[in-house]
Design an enzyme around this catalytic site. Structure first.
Site, PDB file in Angstrom:
ATOM      1  CB  SER A 238      -0.981   0.025   1.322  1.00 11.41           C
ATOM      2  OG  SER A 238      -1.943   0.758   1.242  1.00 11.41           O
ATOM      3  CG  ASP A 456      -5.904  -3.086  -3.800  1.00 14.96           C
ATOM      4  OD1 ASP A 456      -6.570  -2.260  -2.849  1.00 14.96           O
ATOM      5  OD2 ASP A 456      -5.027  -3.607  -3.351  1.00 14.96           O
ATOM      6  CG  HIS A 486      -5.416  -2.919   0.575  1.00 17.16           C
ATOM      7  ND1 HIS A 486      -5.048  -2.475  -0.613  1.00 17.16           N
ATOM      8  CD2 HIS A 486      -4.777  -2.319   1.841  1.00 17.16           C
ATOM      9  CE1 HIS A 486      -3.964  -1.185  -0.256  1.00 17.16           C
ATOM     10  NE2 HIS A 486      -3.945  -1.437   0.981  1.00 17.16           N
TER      11      HIS A 486
END
Length: 517
Positions: A238, A456, A486
């Protein structure tokens, strides 16, 4: 908006708190990992040049000791050791004042150790010290040949962590309408943003101007040197992908094996990021609705209608608190990070339609790191101080109003929420931001593996291709998984896990554009 990035491991932990599944584990100890290195591993016989840095930094000895408790997390097992690294407060003055960065490590368990593998789990603002032991079961294959290392970045957790307001003020702020409909609500929204920034300035002092992604990337290279590694081996998730890209730009010749999973689009500005996330979360919601047999357009309209009703009249909950529109939106967002949590979303929405907001509130509290006693964690505080120092764009009220209709077309459920956030997140921030978009070009760097997941919600998979383009020809290698949630690694795809493990353990670079179904 930027607070929605988080990281796969951190969200999994939040879902565990909210009542969903999870696992943890450990690996390595101080007496293992001394075997011969992999001759094929990218390394040099000596660390890269440390010219310009004082020996008090580069030659410091880390005092590894058994870890204690970290925030609300219990102390990890005996395999883990913690230490504090000294780093310059201001990297333009390496001989000046220093700050302490908290590190955690488990030594490689096998006899063919490659080196250290640094992990950043996202945020920005996530604690690596508390997350690394939890995530170690997911990377057990890597633990045999790498020391697993993570840290709390500057301004986070045990590394001079910033708390901008107390628990009572945080709970009171939950009543502020984050999608204001009247001039009075707009004034309250922006007043709250100003108050939060002032609280951060008071709590952080001079540190507030030195918690940028660039500062942390320089901290990473100092860690590499002190740990004794000639090359940087790194796994970023991320926001950690943005950090990895910035590191590669600053130190392209020191790149070893880098994996960037759930890739942030480095070419998107403030509005672009918000719109990317509106698309991503709406895409994930559509997939969820399809899985329950609902038409996505009708299902989204039903949820949007629920949120509109909550804007006018919040729902009661078993705790005595009220579920308002903002908390409900947060409660819907959390389970979209993981397909395994979709049944929890179904139950929470059904309860809300029947007039009980308890389940959605529990999900919102897990995302907001609020425990049953009313104590809040500080991840969201660190997220804001880091991202507002990075980003010099400050969209105005007029800018936001002009784009709200566009946001709502992208997502009837999340568009309004994310559109308003562009104006409020860094409103009246005490220090100026540093860039419009991060510089991640890394000519001459070794291949970097970029992993994107088509489902995602927080970092749409298109970001991986854009990161590859920005890194430069021959550097970014894209791997796509047609999945949900995610992040991709450790989420159930043997194809993804095998490709990542082969790259990190043996240096086998997959073909650019490989797709795992």
């Amino acid at each position: 908006m930027r607070g929605l990035l988080r990281g796969a491991a951190a969200v999994a932990a939040a879902l565990l708190v909210a009542g969903c599944g999870g696992s943890s584990g450990g690996s390595g100890d101080e007496g293992k990992g001394s075997g011969p290195p992999d001759p094929a591993a990218p390394r040099s016989t000596m660390p890269a040049s440390t010219a310009g840095l004082p020996s008090s930094l580069t030659a410091q000895h880390l005092d590894w000791r058994r870890c204690g408790t970290t925030g609300s997390s219990a102390a990890p097992g005996d395999d883990w050791r913690c230490a504090t690294l000294k780093a310059p407060l201001d990297w333009s003055k390496p001989d000046g004042e220093t700050i302490g960065l908290a590190l955690i490590r488990a030594r490689a368990t096998g006899g063919d150790r490659i080196g250290s593998m640094l992990f950043n789990f996202g945020g920005p603002g996530g604690s690596g010290v508390s997350t690394m032991p939890y995530f170690s079961a997911t990377v057990s294959a890597l633990a045999k040949r790498y020391d697993l290392v993570s840290w709390d970045p500057r301004g986070v957790g045990a590394s001079e962590g910033v708390r901008c307001r107390g628990d009572r003020a945080t709970e009171a702020a939950e009543a502020v309408d984050t999608t204001p409909d009247t001039p009075a609500e707009e004034r309250a929204y922006f007043r709250d943003a100003t108050d939060f920034g002032k609280g951060c300035q008071k709590a952080a002092g001079p540190l507030l101007a030195h918690v940028s992604t660039t500062d942390t990337a320089r901290d990473m290279d100092l860690m590499r040197q002190v740990l004794g590694d000639g090359k940087m081996h790194y796994f970023g998730i991320s926001y950690g992908t943005e950090l990895g890209g910035v590191y590669a730009h600053l130190y392209p010749k020191r790149v070893g094996r880098l994996v960037l999973d759930a890739v942030v689009d480095p070419a998107a500005d403030t509005m672009g990021h918000a719109q990317n996330q509106a698309r991503g979360f709406q895409r994930a919601l559509d997939d969820y609705l399809k899985s329950t047999g609902q038409d996505p357009a009708r299902g989204s309209r039903k949820i949007a209608d629920l949120l509109e009703r909550l804007d006018a009249e919040p729902l009661p909950t078993s705790s005595g608190r009220k579920l308002n529109q903002t908390l409900a939106t947060t409660g819907i967002i959390l389970p979209l990070y993981s397909e395994s949590s979709w049944p929890r979303l179904t139950s929470a929405l059904k309860s809300a339609e029947k007039g009980d907001g308890s389940e959605l509130l529990a999900l919102a509290d897990a995302y907001d790191d609020r425990d049953s006693s009313g104590h809040y964690g500080t991840t969201s505080h660190s997220q804001r101080v880091i991202s507002c120092l990075d980003d010099r764009q400050r969209p105005t009220l007029a800018d936001t109003r002009q784009r709200l209709a566009e946001f709502e077309r992208i997502s009837p459920v999340f568009g309004d929420f994310l559109g308003w956030d562009t104006a409020g997140w860094c409103h009246d921030w005490p220090v100026p931001g540093q860039f419009d978009t991060p510089e991640v070009s890394a000519p001459g760097a070794a291949p970097i593996l970029l992993v994107g997941n088509t489902g995602d919600p927080a970092t749409p998979y298109e970001g991986a291709r854009r990161m590859a383009d920005e890194l430069g020809r021959g550097v970014g290698v894209e791997l796509t998984w047609k999945g949900e949630g995610h992040g991709a690694y450790g989420n159930g795809s043997d194809c993804v896990d095998s490709a990542v493990d082969a790259y990190l353990l043996h240096g086998t670079v997959p073909k650019d554009g490989t797709v795992c179904s």
